[in-house]
Scaffold this motif. Structure first.
Motif, PDB file in Angstrom:
ATOM      1  N   VAL A  26      -5.562 -10.423  -1.321  1.00  0.00           N
ATOM      2  CA  VAL A  26      -6.394 -10.277  -0.127  1.00  0.00           C
ATOM      3  C   VAL A  26      -5.733  -9.320   0.856  1.00  0.00           C
ATOM      4  O   VAL A  26      -6.363  -8.378   1.353  1.00  0.00           O
ATOM      5  N   TYR A  27      -4.465  -9.518   1.120  1.00  0.00           N
ATOM      6  CA  TYR A  27      -3.752  -8.650   2.056  1.00  0.00           C
ATOM      7  C   TYR A  27      -2.339  -8.430   1.544  1.00  0.00           C
ATOM      8  O   TYR A  27      -1.605  -9.393   1.343  1.00  0.00           O
ATOM      9  N   MET A  28      -1.991  -7.179   1.344  1.00  0.00           N
ATOM     10  CA  MET A  28      -0.654  -6.851   0.860  1.00  0.00           C
ATOM     11  C   MET A  28       0.067  -5.918   1.832  1.00  0.00           C
ATOM     12  O   MET A  28       1.080  -5.338   1.487  1.00  0.00           O
ATOM     13  N   GLY A  29      -0.468  -5.746   3.011  1.00  0.00           N
ATOM     14  CA  GLY A  29       0.184  -4.896   3.997  1.00  0.00           C
ATOM     15  C   GLY A  29       0.106  -3.413   3.650  1.00  0.00           C
ATOM     16  O   GLY A  29       0.961  -2.637   4.048  1.00  0.00           O
ATOM     17  N   GLY A  30      -0.895  -3.012   2.878  1.00  0.00           N
ATOM     18  CA  GLY A  30      -1.044  -1.613   2.509  1.00  0.00           C
ATOM     19  C   GLY A  30      -0.221  -1.205   1.302  1.00  0.00           C
ATOM     20  O   GLY A  30      -0.166  -0.016   0.967  1.00  0.00           O
ATOM     21  N   ALA A  31       0.424  -2.143   0.647  1.00  0.00           N
ATOM     22  CA  ALA A  31       1.295  -1.820  -0.491  1.00  0.00           C
ATOM     23  C   ALA A  31       0.502  -1.288  -1.681  1.00  0.00           C
ATOM     24  O   ALA A  31       0.958  -0.366  -2.369  1.00  0.00           O
ATOM     25  N   ILE A  32      -0.690  -1.828  -1.908  1.00  0.00           N
ATOM     26  CA  ILE A  32      -1.489  -1.374  -3.044  1.00  0.00           C
ATOM     27  C   ILE A  32      -1.970   0.054  -2.815  1.00  0.00           C
ATOM     28  O   ILE A  32      -1.873   0.912  -3.686  1.00  0.00           O
ATOM     29  N   LYS A  33      -2.459   0.334  -1.614  1.00  0.00           N
ATOM     30  CA  LYS A  33      -2.937   1.690  -1.284  1.00  0.00           C
ATOM     31  C   LYS A  33      -1.776   2.683  -1.316  1.00  0.00           C
ATOM     32  O   LYS A  33      -1.926   3.792  -1.830  1.00  0.00           O
ATOM     33  N   ALA A  67      -2.026   2.199 -11.420  1.00  0.00           N
ATOM     34  CA  ALA A  67      -2.054   1.943  -9.977  1.00  0.00           C
ATOM     35  C   ALA A  67      -3.484   1.751  -9.496  1.00  0.00           C
ATOM     36  O   ALA A  67      -3.735   0.971  -8.580  1.00  0.00           O
ATOM     37  N   LYS A  68      -4.422   2.445 -10.101  1.00  0.00           N
ATOM     38  CA  LYS A  68      -5.828   2.292  -9.723  1.00  0.00           C
ATOM     39  C   LYS A  68      -6.334   0.895 -10.104  1.00  0.00           C
ATOM     40  O   LYS A  68      -7.164   0.322  -9.406  1.00  0.00           O
ATOM     41  N   ALA A  69      -5.823   0.348 -11.181  1.00  0.00           N
ATOM     42  CA  ALA A  69      -6.237  -0.973 -11.633  1.00  0.00           C
ATOM     43  C   ALA A  69      -5.718  -2.084 -10.722  1.00  0.00           C
ATOM     44  O   ALA A  69      -6.222  -3.210 -10.782  1.00  0.00           O
ATOM     45  N   ASP A  70      -4.724  -1.804  -9.871  1.00  0.00           N
ATOM     46  CA  ASP A  70      -4.196  -2.829  -8.963  1.00  0.00           C
ATOM     47  C   ASP A  70      -5.207  -3.257  -7.915  1.00  0.00           C
ATOM     48  O   ASP A  70      -5.052  -4.304  -7.287  1.00  0.00           O
ATOM     49  N   PHE A  71      -6.247  -2.457  -7.680  1.00  0.00           N
ATOM     50  CA  PHE A  71      -7.294  -2.832  -6.720  1.00  0.00           C
ATOM     51  C   PHE A  71      -8.207  -3.911  -7.286  1.00  0.00           C
ATOM     52  O   PHE A  71      -8.868  -4.619  -6.529  1.00  0.00           O
ATOM     53  N   LEU A  72      -8.264  -4.036  -8.590  1.00  0.00           N
ATOM     54  CA  LEU A  72      -9.155  -4.987  -9.244  1.00  0.00           C
ATOM     55  C   LEU A  72      -8.479  -6.346  -9.402  1.00  0.00           C
ATOM     56  O   LEU A  72      -7.255  -6.441  -9.440  1.00  0.00           O
TER      57      LEU A  72
END
Length: 140
Positions: free
Chosen positions: A90-97, A37-42
């Motif tokens: 760029v924008y996922m609506g907060g789904a990644i966080k 899940a941390k790697a999804d920010f990259l």
């Protein structure tokens, strides 16, 4: 006969029981999900390559009335290509966080689950051990 409060299961027995218990190994899985899940920010990088060899390439012959000789086309016998893609959301609506926070909580929960399973295993080992000691003393 020694007092009950001083009697303990030997530590080597507890360690042996814990070492061979697969339940503990299974409960470590959410730790790896947290890393993912941390790697999804990259950004993600993917590549693709292909190569095709055609033994008998395509041939096309067209007769045109104004020309004396027909037009002749022959395809190549090798085809190849490669691609490289770099994608950054760029924008996922907060789904990644939200996914990262969920994975963090699941990781924390798995740590408590490991402690619970370990305590249950040690407790069961103690119960079996002391039942065996009691049976041996009763047969004497």
């Amino acid at each position: 006969m020694p007092e009950v409060s001083t009697l303990r299961l030997p530590d080597c027995c507890s360690n042996t029981v814990l070492k061979w218990k697969n339940t503990i190994r299974i409960s470590v899985l959410p730790y790896f999900l947290h890393k993912s899940a941390k790697a999804d920010f990259l950004p993600s990088l993917s590549g693709n390559a292909n190569f095709n060899y055609v033994g008998n390439p395509s041939e096309l012959s067209v007769e045109i009335p104004s020309l004396t000789e027909p037009l002749y086309f022959q395809g190549r016998d090798m085809k190849y290509g490669a691609s490289l893609t770099l994608a950054q959301p760029v924008y996922m609506g907060g789904a990644i966080k939200a996914g990262y926070d969920k994975a963090k909580k699941e990781n924390e929960m798995s740590q408590y689950e490991i402690k619970r399973i370990t305590n249950n295993i040690i407790y069961n080992a103690h119960v079996y051990y002391w039942n065996k000691v009691a049976r041996q003393e009763m047969t004497l």
